[in-house]
Design a protein around this motif. Structure first.
Motif: not given
Length: 695
Positions: A301-316, A326-332, A362-367
């Protein structure tokens, strides 16, 4: 919220090598005030471009690893991934495109649509990524944007349309005429930061009107309102922008911008184009697979209120631990959130959440949904899906090409041995196209990858980042085996060594598989092989594919059909049937006339036409098959298929043949049967290796 999402763009910048991607990114960062000084890729100041953060990248002037950053332009937040141009690092491009919503395809005004542009375009189509085209280097001698536009239409099948026309070309390139506002733009100041709007020079008026007509014709197909406005002569800028946006997002229109990033011309209008025409995350349909429901495809849905889902696409791997993009697809997601890796159901806590800017963070609190962030200290593999535990979804996996070239690496001493092992472990986690194994006969460590440059870079990184001094062997080609005809088997595995015995009989046939994959067909009737033992038979055959009986290369493309068998009520077991399958394979394989296959590469050489003859001759000498040769002005492009084994060191050969003016790219095309003479040589080599192993 979706409302905030509206002003977010996740874009990639991809192109052929040396088209100026990294220079373009540097200018974008400068104009968006993300950096305060411009450094060139091979600049005399020795600093190097911001996005080429790796020491090797700065030395060689190429991008090896894709880098992420973000910036803001006229109220829009833009996440940018700068990707490598060299085909050996293609996995970096694949990873970036998988998680992006739009892309800028950079083309050289002189070189036009080159081989890697075609590869990148194919990758964009695979992931359904809408794109803008930017014809760079309009200040170079021989620049011809109209020819590049034609190539975009003919070679890439794009419905490409000019959004601008150039004011002058080559050394006289000064600015662009915007065909929507019908204004001329020049770029003043030391780095072109001052955009000056003016009237269209009278000599360009007719050309601009004709090009605008073409733009309106193309755009009006996506908006009835614009079509009516064109007929009634009341076209507004907003109507044109809206229609172009619709066409771009539907991937039926490619707006084309012009400029010279190096000369600071035309970058700001391109940024306007990114904001206006490329989609926001909520305008792109993303899907995942529901693991609790037979991997059924579900929309996100790309709605931040929905359950979270993200994809790890690159490691370093950094000195402070693993960094996971991480690309966030849904949720927060927020610092301290609990996440579940759906691959192994492991629960992790988000300790540190950062936003990347090349090698700085840069550190962030949320996304929220749509964003690209990085996590620290998370143990996972590239391609893992994370949820907050309320969903059991997985994102479909990325396409990972098989490695085609191998190299043996030997540590110089004991200290180097530990360091090398550490380096290989780290590289394998970071890059799915980098593989390694220990050859059981020679005891050598073998690393495999996508090309000579790919492995060369990893060996150099072992030395620099891990202080592991290693010696490398001669690159080896990844040969394969395959059967060439149908052969039947009927094998009984019987063993009685006191206690419970082993009994299993399998019968059927093996034949070449047309699509080059392994296929197992169960045609057993009447329960002669009980159904619980069928998977063991399949597993037994699959275990044999790792090492063919001809020269111990992995086996490709085999279809195995089992249609008869026999079991014993007491002595039959999974182990017995797996062993029977192994016996059946050994029985039938030699009868199926196995052959050796070698990787054949698609080569594209670009060189001045005067060197066409020597370049073609060099390909013929290498068992090459020339598929096409096109002359475009003073440049010639030769396409050919050549066995990889013949291409080692070719970069040096081509450089000397063309006085350094020719370049080539190569990518895997297919596997093909090796000629008899090569097969004989390989047999002799394998036998010699075996003899050495026995001593």
């Amino acid at each position: 919220m979706a409302e905030e999402n509206r002003f977010l763009r996740n874009i990639g910048i991809s192109a052929h090598i040396d088209s100026g991607k990294t220079t373009l990114t540097e200018r974008i960062l400068y104009y968006t005030k993300r950096i305060h000084a411009v450094h060139e890729v091979r600049g005399k100041d020795g600093v190097g471009a911001t996005m080429d953060s790796m020491e090797l990248e700065r030395e060689r002037g190429i991008t090896i690893s894709s880098a992420a950053t973000y910036c803001e332009w006229k109220g829009h937040r833009i996440n940018i991934i700068d990707t490598p141009g060299h085909v050996d690092f293609t996995i970096e491009v694949e990873r970036a495109l998988r998680v992006l919503d739009g892309s800028i395809l950079v083309l050289c005004a002189v070189g036009g649509v080159q081989s890697q542009s075609i590869t990148v375009d194919r990758q964009m189509n695979r992931y359904g990524v809408p794109r803008l085209a930017f014809i760079n280097k309009c200040d170079r001698s021989g620049a011809d944007p109209v020819r590049v536009l034609r190539q975009l239409r003919e070679k890439l099948n794009q419905n490409a349309v000019l959004m601008e026309i150039p004011i002058g070309l080559e050394g006289k390139f000064r600015g662009v005429v915007d065909l929507v506002s019908m204004k001329a733009y020049t770029f003043e100041g030391p780095f072109g930061e001052e955009v000056v709007q003016g009237e269209i020079p009278s000599r360009l008026l007719d050309e601009a009107r004709a090009a605008r007509e073409e733009l309106l014709d193309a755009a009006s197909l996506f908006s009835d309102e614009l079509m009516e406005a064109v007929l009634e002569d009341r076209v507004t800028e907003a109507l044109v922008h809206e229609a172009v946006r619709k066409g771009t997002i539907a991937r039926k229109l490619t707006p084309v911008f012009l400029g010279s990033a190096y000369k600071n011309i035309g970058v700001q209008p391109l940024l306007d184009g990114v904001a206006r025409y490329l989609p926001s995350p909520s305008e792109v349909e993303n899907t995942a697979l529901d693991l609790d429901n037979g991997e059924k495809e579900v929309s996100l849905s790309s709605d931040p209120r929905d359950p979270f889902l993200g994809l790890a696409f690159k490691l370093e791997i950094t000195p402070y631990g693993q960094l996971t993009y991480l690309r966030i697809y849904q949720g927060r997601i927020a610092k301290g959130s609990d996440l579940v890796n759906t691959r192994n159901r492991k629960r992790i806590k988000v300790g540190r959440l950062v936003r990347m800017h090349a090698d700085k963070m840069e550190d962030i609190e949320s996304a929220e949904a749509g964003d690209i962030v990085a996590l620290f200290g998370v143990d996972c593999y590239s391609g893992d899906t994370f949820t907050d535990g309320r969903l059991n979804y997985s994102m479909s996996s990325m396409f990972v090409p098989e490695p085609v070239i191998s190299l043996s690496v030997t540590p110089k001493d004991g200290k180097a041995s530990d360091r090398m092992a550490k380096a290989i472990h780290r590289f394998s986690k970071e890059d799915p196209t980098f593989r390694s194994y220990v050859n059981p006969e020679s005891g050598e460590t073998i690393i495999s990858g996508m090309g000579e440059l790919h492995l060369e870079v990893y060996v150099e990184r072992m030395r620099r980042e891990f202080q592991a001094e290693v010696e490398t062997g001669i690159p080896q080609v990844a040969y394969r085996e395959a059967i060439s005809q149908r052969a039947e088997f009927n094998y009984t595995h019987k063993k009685q060594t006191g206690g419970a015995g082993q009994f299993g009989r399998v019968a059927g046939f093996m034949e070449p598989s047309p699509d080059g994959t392994y296929e197992f067909v169960n045609q057993v009737k009447g329960g002669v092989i009980p159904s619980e033992f069928i998977p063991a038979v399949d597993k037994g055959f699959q275990s044999c594919l790792k090492k063919g009986l001809l020269m111990e290369f992995p086996v490709l493309g085999m279809k195995v059909t089992v249609n008869d068998g026999q079991h014993h009520p007491v002595d039959s077991s999974e182990r017995a049937f797996a062993a029977a399958a192994v016996g059946a394979f050994r029985q039938a394989y030699p009868k199926a006339k196995p052959i050796i296959l070698e990787p054949v590469m698609k080569i594209s050489i670009e060189c001045p036409s005067e060197y066409q003859g020597p370049a073609m001759a060099s390909l013929n000498q290498r068992r090459g098959l020339i598929t096409s040769s096109t002359e475009d002005g003073t440049f010639t492009t030769i396409e050919a298929e050549v066995p990889l084994a013949e291409m080692f060191g070719y970069a040096t050969v081509l450089r000397s043949l063309t006085k350094g003016k020719g370049e080539f790219t190569m990518e895997f095309s297919r596997y093909a049967k090796v000629p008899e003479s090569v097969a004989e040589r390989l047999k002799a080599e394998v036998q010699a290796r075996k003899r050495r192993g026995k001593k």
